[in-house]
Design a protein around this motif. Structure first.
Motif, PDB file in Angstrom:
ATOM      1  N   SER A  69      58.264 -30.088  15.808  1.00 14.57           N
ATOM      2  CA  SER A  69      59.382 -30.361  16.709  1.00 14.57           C
ATOM      3  C   SER A  69      58.887 -30.728  18.106  1.00 14.57           C
ATOM      4  CB  SER A  69      60.330 -29.166  16.762  1.00 14.57           C
ATOM      5  OG  SER A  69      59.902 -28.251  17.730  1.00 14.57           O
ATOM      6  N   HIS A  70      57.705 -30.233  18.497  1.00 16.38           N
ATOM      7  CA  HIS A  70      57.160 -30.632  19.805  1.00 16.38           C
ATOM      8  C   HIS A  70      56.436 -31.961  19.724  1.00 16.38           C
ATOM      9  CE1 HIS A  70      58.254 -26.790  21.181  1.00 16.38           C
ATOM     10  NE2 HIS A  70      57.148 -26.128  20.969  1.00 16.38           N
ATOM     11  N   ASP A  88      53.371 -32.346  18.571  1.00 18.58           N
ATOM     12  CA  ASP A  88      52.132 -31.947  19.234  1.00 18.58           C
ATOM     13  C   ASP A  88      51.146 -31.499  18.159  1.00 18.58           C
ATOM     14  OD1 ASP A  88      50.381 -31.063  21.274  1.00 18.58           O
ATOM     15  OD2 ASP A  88      51.084 -29.008  20.941  1.00 18.58           O
ATOM     16  N   GLU A  90      55.136 -24.705  24.338  1.00 16.72           N
ATOM     17  CA  GLU A  90      54.511 -25.948  23.889  1.00 16.72           C
ATOM     18  C   GLU A  90      53.034 -26.028  24.223  1.00 16.72           C
ATOM     19  OE1 GLU A  90      56.377 -29.679  24.424  1.00 16.72           O
ATOM     20  OE2 GLU A  90      58.345 -28.788  24.756  1.00 16.72           O
TER      21      GLU A  90
END
Lengths: 109, 516
Positions: free
Chosen positions: A61-62, A64, B212
């Protein structure tokens, strides 16, 4: 009705996270409730997989890659840990011919 | 994608130790073995008829001086690096590790403590018929993990460091394969440790999901600017719980007494000192280095959580140690209570700030050295003719007459653990409580800590009275170790403990300068 079905079928971040929590919960339950060392080892693997799934879902979802890399590292470490764990279980079995963790009671007071 | 060769120079202690571990493993692999048909060491099932290759007695003794040389060389590299280090923290390997004075000092303490642990190993292993050469390589690999944890600048390296450190420790705990107690200790340690690594991964995953990132510096920046989400709280709470497990803090301590008692004594000394030191260094980096802004929240801040863990750990550890008849187990409970005193120092870091870090490091160093010295004496006291350890208080009666040197050195270590002057333990406690007094709100915690250290005097003195004032059994079944290397090692460790107590200023100024 159709809307409801569509909502249920759309698999998003939350579904993965909830599945991961369920895996984590089953694993934790197993660690505390099961008395066989091998079953406990398997439960620990479930916990680690719950953590890994969370990492992967967030990484997706990031958008990344770091989460994916960490998940690979966790898998590698878990493999090393399982190897040592099985060796220890074999060691205990050779000494006692039993791997029930309730009967490990030599060390008490 | 560039690779900075400077990174290699800055991580030299770690690289050197890794190579040393591999060299030790190779030396052992190419050393002489003999084939034994019916093996009494391994307790193989009777139907196994094949011959097993085992090292002949004494054939691996030469690995001990080699390991000690490697460790001393690592220490020299660390000292050289500390001298040439720039003022600010240097991030290496793309922000995975950080090199600073704090990390180098703690790594140095770990290396010194491990050296003393290794010195007492060969005679202990020979007396208990558990000789095997991998011991030294495992200690060195476990040390590598500790250095990774101590220098970690990213949650990835925190995880990797903890795991590398623990995997070595699991095997070392179970390395006395003939003994059911040792394998039981390893099993308990392993099951708890593996469960904890699961908690750790899940906590890291949650923190990564919210912020993140996994870099500690970025997490600090993000938590300061954006505030924190509930998931973030759960994540760091899981991290704190897993560290509490690893450090043996009540109520996450149930593995600790069993593991410390069942493991071979040199391994117990290694685990009690080095793993505790490295773990606390990691905890300091995670809490004070990364989340200083979460310290003072009324009920959710980490100083609140840790102060209660400290109270529990000190009280339960001391009360349980009071009734122990087994010196090794008594020291295990005392290490739980010492984890409590150390947590008081971590709490002080949150409320008083950087000024409390020096005293905490001093306490860590003094505790690590004292505990290896004490464990060295426990090995020294020896075993009976069946190879069982003599660790009961009744076995220690009259030790002052039989082995005056061992009794004297043990007395110094016990006085240091109890916090008597002129030993290192006294100044450790003195500096720690003094720094915590910088915040008036911590007064209650310090009073509990002082009351606890008064209680602890009872069980330390009990061992001393047994050694000097109780009559020994008419025919003591104990054969003390006759290894001059071990005696020298314990003597040097104890002299260091005394030196730190007699002139504490050199180490305390070193600790105060250890910034990150």
């Amino acid at each position: 009705m159709q809307q409801l079905v569509q909502n249920l079928l759309a698999v998003g971040l939350h579904h993965y996270l909830i599945l991961a929590v369920v895996l984590f919960g089953i694993g934790t339950f197993g660690v505390f409730m099961r008395r066989n060392a091998l079953t406990t080892l398997m439960s620990i693997e479930l916990i680690l997989n719950g953590g890994n799934l969370t990492l992967l879902a967030f990484a997706r979802s990031h958008q990344d890659m770091r989460g994916q890399a960490l998940a690979l590292l966790v898998i590698a470490v878990a493999a090393a840990e399982a190897a040592i764990g099985l060796a220890i279980v074999v060691g205990v079995f050779r000494n006692r011919h039993n791997t029930n963790i309730d009967e490990l009671n030599l060390l008490r007071y | 994608m560039t690779f900075d060769t400077n990174d290699l120079v800055l991580s030299l202690p770690l690289l050197f130790l890794t190579v040393a571990g591999i060299v030790l493993l190779m030396l052992d692999a190419f050393s002489r073995v003999v084939l034994v048909g019916r093996d009494h060491h391994l307790k193989l099932p009777a139907e196994t008829s094949e011959a097993v290759a085992v090292p002949p007695p004494g054939s691996r003794n030469y690995l001990m001086p080699v390991t000690v040389l490697f460790l001393l060389a690592t220490l020299a590299i660390i000292v050289w690096q500390a001298g040439s280090l720039p003022e600010s923290t240097v991030l290496i390997y793309r922000g995975m590790l950080q090199v600073d004075r704090f990390g180098l000092l703690v790594a140095g303490v770990c290396v010194v403590a491990a050296t003393f642990g290794v010195i007492s190993a060969p005679s202990y292993m020979r007396a208990h018929r558990m000789e095997f050469g991998e011991f030294y390589a495992l200690v060195v690999f476990s040390l590598c993990g500790m250095i990774i944890l101590i220098q970690a600048a990213d949650l990835v390296t925190v995880f990797l460091g903890i795991e590398t450190m623990s995997l070595g420790a699991y095997v070392l705990t179970g390395s006395w394969r003939r003994s059911p107690r040792s394998s039981e200790a390893a099993m308990k340690y392993f099951l708890v440790g593996a469960f904890v690594s699961g908690l750790l991964v899940y906590g890291i995953a949650l923190i990564y999901g919210v912020t993140e990132t996994t870099s500690l510096h970025d997490i600090k920046r993000i938590a300061m600017s954006r505030g924190t989400a509930p998931l973030f709280y759960i994540g760091w709470m899981l991290l704190v719980v897993s560290f509490a497990f690893k450090l043996g803090v009540v109520p996450f301590h149930m593995w600790a007494p069993d593991t410390y008692e069942g493991a071979p004594t040199p391994v117990t000394g290694f685990m009690m000192s080095c793993i505790k030191v490295a773990g606390f260094a990691g905890l300091i980096r995670l809490l004070q280095g990364t989340l200083p802004m979460l310290a003072r929240d009324p009920f959710t801040g980490w100083t609140f959580v840790l102060s209660w863990l400290a109270v529990l750990s000190m009280s339960v550890g001391n009360l349980a140690a009071l009734k122990q008849d087994n010196v090794k187990r008594m020291l295990a409970y005392s290490s739980i209570s010492h984890a409590g005193y150390l947590l008081v120092g971590v709490v002080a870091l949150g409320t008083v700030g950087d000024a409390a870090r020096g005293p905490l490091l001093f306490y860590l160093a003094s505790y690590a050295l004292t505990v290896v010295a004490a464990m060295g004496v426990v090995s020294w006291v020896g075993c009976d003719e069946r190879g069982e350890e003599r660790v009961r208080l009744s076995d220690w009666a009259g030790l002052g007459k039989r082995e005056p040197m061992a009794a004297l050195l043990m007395t110094v270590s016990l006085l240091s653990l109890g916090g008597f002057p002129p030993t290192a333990g006294f100044f450790g406690k003195f500096y720690l409580f003094q720094s915590a007094l910088g915040d008036d709100k911590l007064l209650w915690l310090i009073l509990i800590a002082i009351a606890n250290s008064l209680v602890s005097v009872y069980y330390y003195l009990r061992v001393i009275t047994a050694m000097y004032f109780r009559e020994p059994a008419p025919h003591p079944a104990t054969t003390p170790m006759q290894s001059s290397a071990m005696k020298l090692g314990v003597l040097v460790a104890t002299l260091l403990v005394l030196a730190m107590g007699l002139c504490p200023s050199w180490l305390s100024s070193l600790c105060a300068a250890a910034k990150f």
